[in-house]
Design an enzyme around this catalytic site. Structure first.
Site, mmCIF file in Angstrom:
data_model
loop_
_atom_site.group_PDB
_atom_site.id
_atom_site.type_symbol
_atom_site.label_atom_id
_atom_site.label_comp_id
_atom_site.label_asym_id
_atom_site.label_seq_id
_atom_site.Cartn_x
_atom_site.Cartn_y
_atom_site.Cartn_z
ATOM 1 N N GLY A 34 -24.254 38.767 10.162
ATOM 2 C CA GLY A 34 -25.133 39.911 9.938
ATOM 3 C C GLY A 34 -25.250 40.859 11.108
ATOM 4 N N GLY A 176 -39.995 27.793 32.819
ATOM 5 C CA GLY A 176 -38.933 26.860 32.463
ATOM 6 C C GLY A 176 -37.825 26.843 33.495
ATOM 7 C CB VAL A 179 -28.965 26.267 31.954
ATOM 8 C CG1 VAL A 179 -27.753 27.139 32.209
ATOM 9 C CG2 VAL A 179 -28.609 24.801 32.139
ATOM 10 C CB ALA A 266 -36.129 30.413 30.439
ATOM 11 C CG ASP A 309 -26.697 26.184 19.667
ATOM 12 O OD1 ASP A 309 -25.881 25.392 20.172
ATOM 13 O OD2 ASP A 309 -27.098 27.213 20.259
ATOM 14 C CG HIS A 441 -4.768 21.975 52.780
ATOM 15 N ND1 HIS A 441 -6.098 21.672 52.978
ATOM 16 C CD2 HIS A 441 -4.370 22.640 53.886
ATOM 17 C CE1 HIS A 441 -6.470 22.123 54.169
ATOM 18 N NE2 HIS A 441 -5.442 22.722 54.736
#
Length: 462
Positions: A34, A176, A179, A266, A309, A441
């Site tokens: 949407g 909060g 992250v 957050a 989620d 290295h």
């Protein structure tokens, strides 16, 4: 009206990846979204825009603090906030248009509008009803609210509002210490804001390895962050363009308040399944709003699946992507799989923080015998050369078998380096396997090898 093998509801990282993989596997596929642009929260108002602002503000920090040391003389840059926001918006545009191109390339139909499922096998978008053999719900999540705190996205904002403030606040209070709060707090701290983080728990970044969290907090304090831990926010008052955050300290119930120009809420995210019609369909839900699925991402209603989620597990874009690819494989008659024990997590501050696998706290709770190999970035030549000697690599391995159980990195490019350990864990590698692998290295990655050496006879440069 059209008939599809698969209709995916949601065009975020889980949904668009699922749709593309379904199409690649020969399934006629559509994706319902949407928003005006694809990419979901992540690309539009989350991961990608926040990384753009983190990069811009870190570049300013380098100019202000390190350029002169390197012989780069001249006036430090001034911040053109409107241009920085324009840069961020351009980054969003490039990425979202990229997904549109991928849809066309893979022949995925974008059904523009908000979707609902009137019955199994049917998806309604606007006035049109489409038929689908299978439906995948990838509807994502939204910012969680806090009792007594009313978000207006101007003074009291979620991460969405924090990405488009009209000006840089002088005082920012972040509710909060997870992250999102620490990343956005980091952006504004570098741009000159006074940042105070109020957290209900007694530690920052819940679930993170305790030693890493403590060191991370110290480094953020050095960068100007203030922390108020063990504090329960009661409410936020707004008046005349300002805010007042009222909170109680849990240890003694004493009441306190903080003034702010902007308050960032957050306190986490929650699944977004509004308007889909899942309840009427009889789709089983978890107590906290997640859709209940089995080991193959199927709901209790035949032909309806869910990922990302909207279901259990960490709310991470890459977890959703993995599930999107896996469920596509299942729908194509293959064996989809996600290894939930090897999902990395990253905080994109400076230094970065990255982790995969188990923490010391988890292993202690299990009663499992383990050993730890650690190496400080102060012993890493590359890190010292670029003013990033803070932090360390911590490798946790099984005491008897040397098999890698977890890794926790705080330092430069931690989010990239963690993947060496992810691959190692996928193959069941030992610390010795890492220690015996030649690392170029000078690279930051040598610190990972040194941590692996520290699990055996000892690191070389410690």
């Amino acid at each position: 009206m059209a008939d599809y093998d698969v209709i995916v509801i949601g065009g975020g990282p889980g949904g668009y990846v699922c749709a593309i993989r379904c199409a690649q596997l020969g399934l006629k596929t559509a994706c319902v979204e949407g928003r005006e642009t694809l990419g979901g929260t992540c690309l539009n108002v989350g991961c990608i825009p926040s990384k753009a602002l983190l990069h811009a503000s870190h570049s300013l920090h380098e100019a202000e603090h390190n350029f002169a040391t390197m012989g780069l003389k001249g006036k430090a840059p001034t911040v053109d906030w409107k241009q920085m926001i324009a840069y961020k918006d351009d980054v969003i545009g490039q990425n979202t248009k990229g997904i549109e191109f991928l849809f066309k390339k893979n022949k995925v139909d974008w059904l523009k509008g908000w979707g609902s499922i009137p019955e199994a096998g049917k998806v309604k978008v606007g006035d049109d009803v489409h038929n689908a053999k299978n439906i995948v719900v990838a509807s994502g999540s939204v910012s969680a609210s806090l009792p007594g705190v009313e978000v207006d996205e101007k003074i009291v904002v979620t991460s969405t509002g924090a990405l488009e403030l009209p000006k840089i606040p002088k005082k920012l209070v972040v509710i909060g210490a997870g992250v999102i709060g620490l990343e956005m707090g980091s952006v504004y701290a570098r741009l000159g804001a006074e940042v105070t983080v109020v957290e209900f728990l007694d530690t920052i970044t819940p679930g993170m390895d305790g030693e890493v969290a403590r060191n991370f907090q110290k480094l953020l304090k050095k960068q100007g962050f203030e922390f108020i831990l063990g504090a329960a926010v009661q409410n936020v008052e707004t008046a005349k363009g300002k805010a007042k955050v009222n909170y109680k300290l849990r240890k003694d119930d004493s009441e306190h308040s903080l003034d702010a120009d902007v308050v960032l809420v957050a306190t986490g995210r929650k699944p977004f399944t509004d308007g889909l019609g899942l309840e009427a369909l009889g789709v089983e839900m978890q107590p906290r709003g997640q859709i209940k699925t089995n080991g193959h991402w199927a709901t209790n209603v035949p032909g309806i699946y869910a990922i990302g989620d909207a279901i259990d597990g960490p709310m991470l874009a890459h977890k959703a992507e993995d599930e999107g690819m896996a469920v596509a494989e299942v729908l194509a008659g293959k064996a989809g799989h996600v290894n939930y024990g090897v999902i990395p997590g990253v905080i994109y501050t400076a230094p970065e923080v990255a982790s995969v696998g188990q923490t010391e706290e988890q292993l202690k709770a299990e009663g499992r015998a383990y050993k730890v190999g650690k190496f400080s970035f102060m012993g890493n030549a590359r890190a010292k050369a670029v003013f990033q000697g803070d932090g360390f690599v911590k490798l946790i391995v099984d005491q008897a078998t040397d098999r890698i159980l977890g890794c926790h990195i705080i330092g430069p490019a931690a989010g990239d380096m963690i993947h060496e350990i992810c691959v190692a864990m996928e193959f069941g590698a030992s610390a010795q396997d890492i220690a015996l692998t030649c690392h170029a290295h000078p690279t930051y990655s040598e610190a990972v090898r040194e941590a692996a050496l520290a699990c055996g006879d000892g690191a070389i440069h410690a």
